[in-house]
Design a protein around this motif. Sequence first.
Motif, PDB file in Angstrom:
ATOM      1  N   LEU A  48      40.286  48.739  55.908  1.00 44.49           N
ATOM      2  CA  LEU A  48      40.132  49.791  54.897  1.00 44.49           C
ATOM      3  C   LEU A  48      41.155  50.899  55.104  1.00 44.49           C
ATOM      4  O   LEU A  48      41.625  51.125  56.222  1.00 44.49           O
ATOM      5  CB  LEU A  48      38.717  50.373  54.961  1.00 44.49           C
ATOM      6  CG  LEU A  48      37.574  49.373  54.713  1.00 44.49           C
ATOM      7  CD1 LEU A  48      36.219  50.038  54.908  1.00 44.49           C
ATOM      8  CD2 LEU A  48      37.684  48.777  53.318  1.00 44.49           C
ATOM      9  N   SER A  49      41.444  51.610  54.027  1.00 41.83           N
ATOM     10  CA  SER A  49      42.427  52.694  54.138  1.00 41.83           C
ATOM     11  C   SER A  49      41.812  53.941  54.784  1.00 41.83           C
ATOM     12  O   SER A  49      42.533  54.747  55.359  1.00 41.83           O
ATOM     13  CB  SER A  49      42.979  53.050  52.749  1.00 41.83           C
ATOM     14  OG  SER A  49      41.944  53.520  51.914  1.00 41.83           O
ATOM     15  N   GLY A  50      40.485  54.075  54.694  1.00 41.43           N
ATOM     16  CA  GLY A  50      39.830  55.267  55.249  1.00 41.43           C
ATOM     17  C   GLY A  50      40.105  55.432  56.723  1.00 41.43           C
ATOM     18  O   GLY A  50      40.217  56.552  57.223  1.00 41.43           O
ATOM     19  N   PRO A 183      48.105  47.324  47.617  1.00 41.64           N
ATOM     20  CA  PRO A 183      49.495  46.891  47.658  1.00 41.64           C
ATOM     21  C   PRO A 183      49.828  45.853  46.580  1.00 41.64           C
ATOM     22  O   PRO A 183      50.916  45.875  46.012  1.00 41.64           O
ATOM     23  CB  PRO A 183      49.629  46.297  49.065  1.00 41.64           C
ATOM     24  CG  PRO A 183      48.589  47.009  49.874  1.00 41.64           C
ATOM     25  CD  PRO A 183      47.443  47.265  48.941  1.00 41.64           C
ATOM     26  N   GLY A 184      48.871  44.958  46.275  1.00 43.40           N
ATOM     27  CA  GLY A 184      49.117  43.904  45.276  1.00 43.40           C
ATOM     28  C   GLY A 184      49.378  44.495  43.906  1.00 43.40           C
ATOM     29  O   GLY A 184      50.382  44.170  43.246  1.00 43.40           O
ATOM     30  N   LEU A 185      48.521  45.386  43.463  1.00 48.51           N
ATOM     31  CA  LEU A 185      48.692  45.995  42.139  1.00 48.51           C
ATOM     32  C   LEU A 185      49.911  46.924  42.129  1.00 48.51           C
ATOM     33  O   LEU A 185      50.688  46.935  41.171  1.00 48.51           O
ATOM     34  CB  LEU A 185      47.427  46.766  41.748  1.00 48.51           C
ATOM     35  CG  LEU A 185      47.479  47.410  40.365  1.00 48.51           C
ATOM     36  CD1 LEU A 185      47.664  46.356  39.269  1.00 48.51           C
ATOM     37  CD2 LEU A 185      46.225  48.230  40.101  1.00 48.51           C
ATOM     38  N   THR A 212      46.954  44.333  56.426  1.00 44.52           N
ATOM     39  CA  THR A 212      47.647  44.807  55.227  1.00 44.52           C
ATOM     40  C   THR A 212      48.175  43.617  54.435  1.00 44.52           C
ATOM     41  O   THR A 212      48.941  42.823  54.979  1.00 44.52           O
ATOM     42  CB  THR A 212      48.825  45.729  55.622  1.00 44.52           C
ATOM     43  OG1 THR A 212      48.295  46.851  56.323  1.00 44.52           O
ATOM     44  CG2 THR A 212      49.585  46.216  54.395  1.00 44.52           C
ATOM     45  N   PRO A 213      47.738  43.459  53.171  1.00 40.27           N
ATOM     46  CA  PRO A 213      48.235  42.329  52.392  1.00 40.27           C
ATOM     47  C   PRO A 213      49.753  42.416  52.245  1.00 40.27           C
ATOM     48  O   PRO A 213      50.292  43.503  52.032  1.00 40.27           O
ATOM     49  CB  PRO A 213      47.571  42.498  51.015  1.00 40.27           C
ATOM     50  CG  PRO A 213      46.473  43.475  51.212  1.00 40.27           C
ATOM     51  CD  PRO A 213      46.839  44.319  52.378  1.00 40.27           C
ATOM     52  N   SER A 214      50.430  41.274  52.392  1.00 40.83           N
ATOM     53  CA  SER A 214      51.883  41.301  52.197  1.00 40.83           C
ATOM     54  C   SER A 214      52.169  41.078  50.717  1.00 40.83           C
ATOM     55  O   SER A 214      51.399  40.448  50.005  1.00 40.83           O
ATOM     56  CB  SER A 214      52.562  40.242  53.049  1.00 40.83           C
ATOM     57  OG  SER A 214      52.099  38.977  52.658  1.00 40.83           O
TER      58      SER A 214
HETATM   59  N1  LIG Z   1      46.492  52.477  52.224  1.00 38.63           N
HETATM   60  C1  LIG Z   1      46.110  52.700  51.002  1.00 38.63           C
HETATM   61  O1  LIG Z   1      46.383  53.751  50.448  1.00 38.63           O
HETATM   62  C2  LIG Z   1      45.335  51.620  50.281  1.00 38.63           C
HETATM   63  C3  LIG Z   1      45.055  51.784  48.939  1.00 38.63           C
HETATM   64  C4  LIG Z   1      44.333  50.775  48.297  1.00 38.63           C
HETATM   65  C5  LIG Z   1      43.939  49.651  49.013  1.00 38.63           C
HETATM   66  N2  LIG Z   1      44.231  49.553  50.319  1.00 38.63           N
HETATM   67  C6  LIG Z   1      43.814  48.383  51.090  1.00 38.63           C
HETATM   68  O2  LIG Z   1      44.543  47.277  50.604  1.00 38.63           O
HETATM   69  C7  LIG Z   1      43.721  46.108  50.679  1.00 38.63           C
HETATM   70  C8  LIG Z   1      43.626  45.481  49.306  1.00 38.63           C
HETATM   71  O3  LIG Z   1      44.925  45.167  48.914  1.00 38.63           O
HETATM   72  P1  LIG Z   1      45.262  44.153  47.731  1.00 38.63           P
HETATM   73  O4  LIG Z   1      46.711  44.130  47.566  1.00 38.63           O
HETATM   74  O5  LIG Z   1      44.520  42.888  47.936  1.00 38.63           O
HETATM   75  O6  LIG Z   1      44.561  44.977  46.582  1.00 38.63           O
HETATM   76  P2  LIG Z   1      44.549  44.953  45.017  1.00 38.63           P
HETATM   77  O7  LIG Z   1      45.879  44.905  44.410  1.00 38.63           O
HETATM   78  O8  LIG Z   1      43.646  46.074  44.680  1.00 38.63           O
HETATM   79  O9  LIG Z   1      43.745  43.629  44.750  1.00 38.63           O
HETATM   80  C9  LIG Z   1      44.299  42.375  44.520  1.00 38.63           C
HETATM   81  C10 LIG Z   1      43.242  41.695  43.704  1.00 38.63           C
HETATM   82  O10 LIG Z   1      42.973  42.449  42.505  1.00 38.63           O
HETATM   83  C11 LIG Z   1      42.929  41.615  41.387  1.00 38.63           C
HETATM   84  N3  LIG Z   1      44.172  41.797  40.671  1.00 38.63           N
HETATM   85  C12 LIG Z   1      45.200  42.628  41.003  1.00 38.63           C
HETATM   86  N4  LIG Z   1      46.181  42.537  40.079  1.00 38.63           N
HETATM   87  C13 LIG Z   1      45.784  41.639  39.179  1.00 38.63           C
HETATM   88  C14 LIG Z   1      46.355  41.106  37.992  1.00 38.63           C
HETATM   89  N5  LIG Z   1      47.559  41.480  37.572  1.00 38.63           N
HETATM   90  N6  LIG Z   1      45.654  40.207  37.263  1.00 38.63           N
HETATM   91  C15 LIG Z   1      44.419  39.831  37.672  1.00 38.63           C
HETATM   92  N7  LIG Z   1      43.824  40.281  38.783  1.00 38.63           N
HETATM   93  C16 LIG Z   1      44.504  41.166  39.539  1.00 38.63           C
HETATM   94  C17 LIG Z   1      42.818  40.198  41.983  1.00 38.63           C
HETATM   95  O11 LIG Z   1      41.476  39.991  42.398  1.00 38.63           O
HETATM   96  P3  LIG Z   1      40.255  39.594  41.425  1.00 38.63           P
HETATM   97  O12 LIG Z   1      40.805  38.726  40.361  1.00 38.63           O
HETATM   98  O13 LIG Z   1      39.290  38.904  42.324  1.00 38.63           O
HETATM   99  O14 LIG Z   1      39.687  40.878  40.927  1.00 38.63           O
HETATM  100  C18 LIG Z   1      43.661  40.317  43.226  1.00 38.63           C
HETATM  101  O15 LIG Z   1      43.354  39.337  44.176  1.00 38.63           O
HETATM  102  C19 LIG Z   1      42.397  46.540  51.223  1.00 38.63           C
HETATM  103  O16 LIG Z   1      42.433  46.344  52.603  1.00 38.63           O
HETATM  104  C20 LIG Z   1      42.353  48.014  50.905  1.00 38.63           C
HETATM  105  O17 LIG Z   1      41.515  48.686  51.786  1.00 38.63           O
HETATM  106  C21 LIG Z   1      44.930  50.502  50.986  1.00 38.63           C
END
Ligand SMILES: NC(=O)c1ccc[n+]([C@@H]2O[C@H](COP(=O)([O-])OP(=O)(O)OC[C@H]3O[C@@H](n4cnc5c(N)ncnc54)[C@H](OP(=O)(O)O)[C@@H]3O)[C@@H](O)[C@H]2O)c1
Length: 266
Positions: A48-50, A183-185, A212-214
């Motif tokens: 988690l980011s917290g 990071p993904g979005l 951290t997701p790559s």
């Molecule tokens: N350090 C920070 O500031 C910070 C901020 C935010 C998150 N985080 C951390 O980052 C991690 C999550 O990262 P992440 O990259 O996996 O997060 P993310 O981008 O929020 O989630 C990826 C998931 O969101 C959905 N998604 C995202 N874009 C999409 C699209 N274009 N179309 C359809 N679905 C989409 C998909 O899941 P579904 O289809 O299942 O919904 C995808 O597997 C966690 O550990 C979180 O705590 C850190």
Amino acid sequence: MLHGPQPGPVDDDALSAVYPWPDTTDKPYVRAMMVCTLDGAAAGDDGLSGSVSGGADRSVLRAVRRFADVVLVGGGTMKAEGYGPLKARPEDADVRRDAGQAPAPVLAVVSGSLDLPLDPGGFTDSDVTPIVFTTESADPARVEDVRKRCEVVQLPGEKVDAEQVVQQLHHRGLGRIVCEGGPGLLHQVTQSGLLDEADITIAPMLVGTDKTPSTPMVSDPGTMTLQHVLTAEEFLMLRYTRTTAGTGDAEPTADDVPSAEQGAAS
Ligand SMILES: NC(=O)c1ccc[n+]([C@@H]2O[C@H](COP(=O)([O-])OP(=O)(O)OC[C@H]3O[C@@H](n4cnc5c(N)ncnc54)[C@H](OP(=O)(O)O)[C@@H]3O)[C@@H](O)[C@H]2O)c1
């Protein structure tokens, strides 16, 4: 201490004024808000980011959200971080209303699976009905479920297209968009050339990047101009804006947004 156009201390109430929003009538403005460690991790050992955040970082997050129209997150972050409801701050209501805004930002979630925590008490209890962006091929039963507590927007394509999300939000008059990841979005927003501002906190710790997701490489990275550095509790809060060719920078000025002090006074 503030390094930037207005050096000097910034108290919590004045923080929003150093994160101004531009006029978004003609064009949306997308700012990213993220925290990372000295070794580039976006999450601590709990995933988690917290656990890599701190008090000063959370103050900046609140300040950035304060006059935003939208808090935009991916489904992964929504689930992992357990977002609660977004509530209006009574002290900001007049300023938001004068700017033609809803009393609180809208939580917008991008999700293909629609596997989201819909239980009462969670994000669906926000003051403004959340918007969930998904694909036309999403599971109809899940669409039905989510629709009971959120607005669902189904977009064409295998994945939700970040550009269409931002366009749809802007068409609804929601141009001030803060993307809180993950990071993904954020990668998709960046790759689509949508990122106007990066508000990045550097946390004074090294935790490794296992949690951290790559993300894939962006082939055409944009250049950012440093607007300010805030520092407190050994954290650095950096504000970068998109560099516009020929002009040096394109940052919104403090005149573009009602200040926090105006909010407190009204
Ligand atoms: N350090 C920070 O500031 C910070 C901020 C935010 C998150 N985080 C951390 O980052 C991690 C999550 O990262 P992440 O990259 O996996 O997060 P993310 O981008 O929020 O989630 C990826 C998931 O969101 C959905 N998604 C995202 N874009 C999409 C699209 N274009 N179309 C359809 N679905 C989409 C998909 O899941 P579904 O289809 O299942 O919904 C995808 O597997 C966690 O550990 C979180 O705590 C850190």
